[in-house]
Motif scaffolding. Structure first.
Motif, short mmCIF file in Angstrom:
data_model
loop_
_atom_site.label_atom_id
_atom_site.label_comp_id
_atom_site.label_asym_id
_atom_site.label_seq_id
_atom_site.Cartn_x
_atom_site.Cartn_y
_atom_site.Cartn_z
N GLY A 121 0.79 -1.19 -0.11
CA GLY A 121 -0.08 0.09 -0.10
C GLY A 121 0.77 1.51 -0.07
N ALA A 122 0.18 2.14 0.25
CA ALA A 122 1.05 3.67 -0.09
C ALA A 122 0.24 4.47 1.30
CB ALA A 122 0.50 4.38 -1.14
N GLY A 123 1.23 5.32 1.75
CA GLY A 123 1.08 6.11 2.95
C GLY A 123 1.46 7.68 2.75
N LEU A 124 1.18 8.55 3.54
CA LEU A 124 1.59 9.80 3.52
C LEU A 124 1.28 10.43 4.98
CD1 LEU A 124 2.12 12.35 1.50
CD2 LEU A 124 -0.04 12.95 1.79
N PHE A 125 2.57 11.08 5.09
CA PHE A 125 2.48 11.65 6.68
C PHE A 125 2.95 13.10 6.72
CE2 PHE A 125 6.80 10.01 6.56
CZ PHE A 125 7.61 10.90 7.11
N VAL A 126 2.60 13.93 7.78
CA VAL A 126 2.89 15.42 7.85
C VAL A 126 3.17 15.48 9.28
CG1 VAL A 126 2.15 17.55 7.69
CG2 VAL A 126 1.50 16.12 6.04
N ASP A 127 4.24 15.78 9.88
CA ASP A 127 4.55 16.10 11.09
C ASP A 127 4.75 17.76 11.40
OD1 ASP A 127 4.78 13.67 11.76
OD2 ASP A 127 7.12 13.47 11.23
N ILE A 128 4.18 18.06 12.50
CA ILE A 128 4.31 19.47 12.74
C ILE A 128 4.82 19.79 14.44
CG2 ILE A 128 2.92 21.61 13.40
CD1 ILE A 128 0.87 20.70 11.44
N ASN A 129 5.97 20.28 14.43
CA ASN A 129 6.68 20.21 15.61
C ASN A 129 6.88 21.50 16.30
OD1 ASN A 129 7.44 17.29 15.89
ND2 ASN A 129 8.56 17.85 13.90
N PRO A 130 5.85 21.90 17.15
CA PRO A 130 5.91 23.25 17.79
C PRO A 130 6.97 23.41 18.91
CG PRO A 130 3.72 22.22 18.36
CD PRO A 130 4.46 21.34 17.55
N ARG A 131 7.21 22.11 19.26
CA ARG A 131 8.46 22.14 20.50
C ARG A 131 9.51 21.01 19.76
NH1 ARG A 131 7.85 25.20 24.70
NH2 ARG A 131 5.60 25.41 25.49
N ARG A 132 10.69 21.32 20.29
CA ARG A 132 11.68 20.31 19.62
C ARG A 132 11.27 18.85 20.00
NH1 ARG A 132 16.95 20.44 18.31
NH2 ARG A 132 18.19 18.66 18.97
N GLN A 133 10.76 18.49 21.12
CA GLN A 133 10.51 17.03 21.12
C GLN A 133 9.17 16.58 21.17
OE1 GLN A 133 12.53 16.30 24.98
NE2 GLN A 133 14.12 15.59 24.10
N VAL A 134 8.28 17.32 20.94
CA VAL A 134 6.88 16.94 20.98
C VAL A 134 5.94 17.69 19.78
CG1 VAL A 134 4.55 17.20 22.09
CG2 VAL A 134 6.72 16.86 23.65
N GLY A 135 5.20 16.96 19.11
CA GLY A 135 4.58 17.46 18.10
C GLY A 135 3.45 16.61 17.57
N ILE A 136 2.96 16.93 16.49
CA ILE A 136 1.87 16.27 15.93
C ILE A 136 1.94 15.70 14.75
CG2 ILE A 136 -0.66 16.92 15.22
CD1 ILE A 136 -0.64 19.32 17.16
N GLU A 137 1.41 14.27 14.56
CA GLU A 137 1.72 13.70 13.08
C GLU A 137 0.31 13.41 12.64
OE1 GLU A 137 4.70 11.19 12.70
OE2 GLU A 137 3.74 9.44 11.67
N ALA A 138 0.23 13.54 11.41
CA ALA A 138 -1.31 13.15 10.64
C ALA A 138 -0.98 12.36 9.60
CB ALA A 138 -2.11 14.38 10.04
N GLU A 139 -1.44 11.13 9.33
CA GLU A 139 -1.15 10.28 8.13
C GLU A 139 -2.28 9.63 7.48
OE1 GLU A 139 0.92 7.01 10.30
OE2 GLU A 139 -0.75 5.94 10.09
N GLY A 140 -2.10 9.27 6.23
CA GLY A 140 -3.19 8.64 5.47
C GLY A 140 -2.53 7.23 5.06
N ARG A 141 -3.23 6.13 5.38
CA ARG A 141 -2.46 4.83 4.63
C ARG A 141 -3.83 4.41 3.61
NH1 ARG A 141 1.94 2.24 7.92
NH2 ARG A 141 2.48 3.97 9.25
N TRP A 142 -3.24 3.73 2.62
CA TRP A 142 -4.18 3.10 1.85
C TRP A 142 -3.40 1.65 1.33
CZ3 TRP A 142 -2.29 8.05 1.38
CH2 TRP A 142 -3.19 8.87 1.55
N LEU A 143 -4.35 0.50 1.49
CA LEU A 143 -4.08 -0.78 1.49
C LEU A 143 -4.91 -1.70 0.65
CD1 LEU A 143 -1.77 -2.71 2.15
CD2 LEU A 143 -2.81 -3.33 4.26
N GLN A 144 -4.44 -2.22 -0.55
CA GLN A 144 -5.24 -3.12 -1.26
C GLN A 144 -4.94 -4.45 -0.88
OE1 GLN A 144 -7.37 -1.58 -3.89
NE2 GLN A 144 -8.00 -3.78 -4.10
N HIS A 145 -6.03 -5.28 -0.34
CA HIS A 145 -5.73 -6.62 0.23
C HIS A 145 -5.68 -7.39 -0.94
CE1 HIS A 145 -5.54 -5.79 4.45
NE2 HIS A 145 -6.61 -4.96 4.33
N ASP A 146 -6.93 -7.32 -1.62
CA ASP A 146 -7.02 -8.30 -3.05
C ASP A 146 -7.48 -7.49 -4.10
OD1 ASP A 146 -8.30 -10.27 -4.64
OD2 ASP A 146 -8.88 -11.43 -3.30
N HIS A 147 -6.89 -7.34 -5.17
CA HIS A 147 -7.22 -6.56 -6.05
C HIS A 147 -8.36 -7.25 -7.00
CE1 HIS A 147 -6.68 -3.39 -9.09
NE2 HIS A 147 -6.69 -4.16 -10.05
N GLN A 148 -8.45 -8.22 -7.21
CA GLN A 148 -9.63 -8.96 -7.73
C GLN A 148 -10.89 -9.03 -6.96
OE1 GLN A 148 -8.22 -12.55 -8.82
NE2 GLN A 148 -8.13 -12.42 -10.85
#
Length: 140
Positions: free
Chosen positions: A1-28
């Motif tokens: 599958g494919a994925g995409l992530f975005v990180d926002i780090n307002p502080r050096r060690q703590v941040g926010i992550e957002a992600e999307g993942r798309w997985l095809q189990h059985d194409h047919q």
């Protein structure tokens, strides 16, 4: 599958992550799942390496075989990984492990997991504080 992530780090060690993942189990059979998650991410920077922990929540969509049904479900996904900074704006995600829990799935809770890798490119960078001493240029 494919994925995409975005990180926002307002502080050096703590941040926010957002992600999307798309997985095809059985194409047919058209069996597929996708997740859209967001949550907290904490990291420890050790030179070029940044191990991190994350806890994400959001929605998962599941398309059952042969388009017989589809559903939308609550998902919680703890995970961990290691990033390696190549340059200031280029990072390789060496490994990202995520253990998802779909507690309201139609046929009972499912617990898929994923192992992925990839890269990130920093588009925006926050302001940098430059420390200066009495002998450095820029000290007034």
């Amino acid at each position: 599958g494919a994925g995409l992530f975005v990180d926002i780090n307002p502080r050096r060690q703590v941040g926010i992550e957002a992600e999307g993942r798309w997985l095809q189990h059985d194409h047919q059979a058209h069996t597929a799942e996708s997740t859209y998650l967001v949550g907290l991410r904490t990291q420890i920077r050790r030179g070029a390496f940044s191990p991190y922990l994350k806890t994400l929540v959001g929605l998962g969509y599941f398309n059952f075989p042969y388009n017989s049904a589809n559903g939308r479900y609550f998902v919680i996904a703890p995970g961990a990984g290691i990033d390696f900074r190549v340059k200031d704006n280029l990072t390789i995600r060496l490994v990202d492990v995520e253990y998802q829990q779909w507690p309201q799935f139609t046929f009972g809770t499912i617990d898929p997991y994923s192992v992925s890798f990839g890269f990130s490119y920093r588009i925006f960078s926050g302001s940098h504080t430059r420390l200066t001493g009495p002998d450095s240029p820029g000290m007034q």
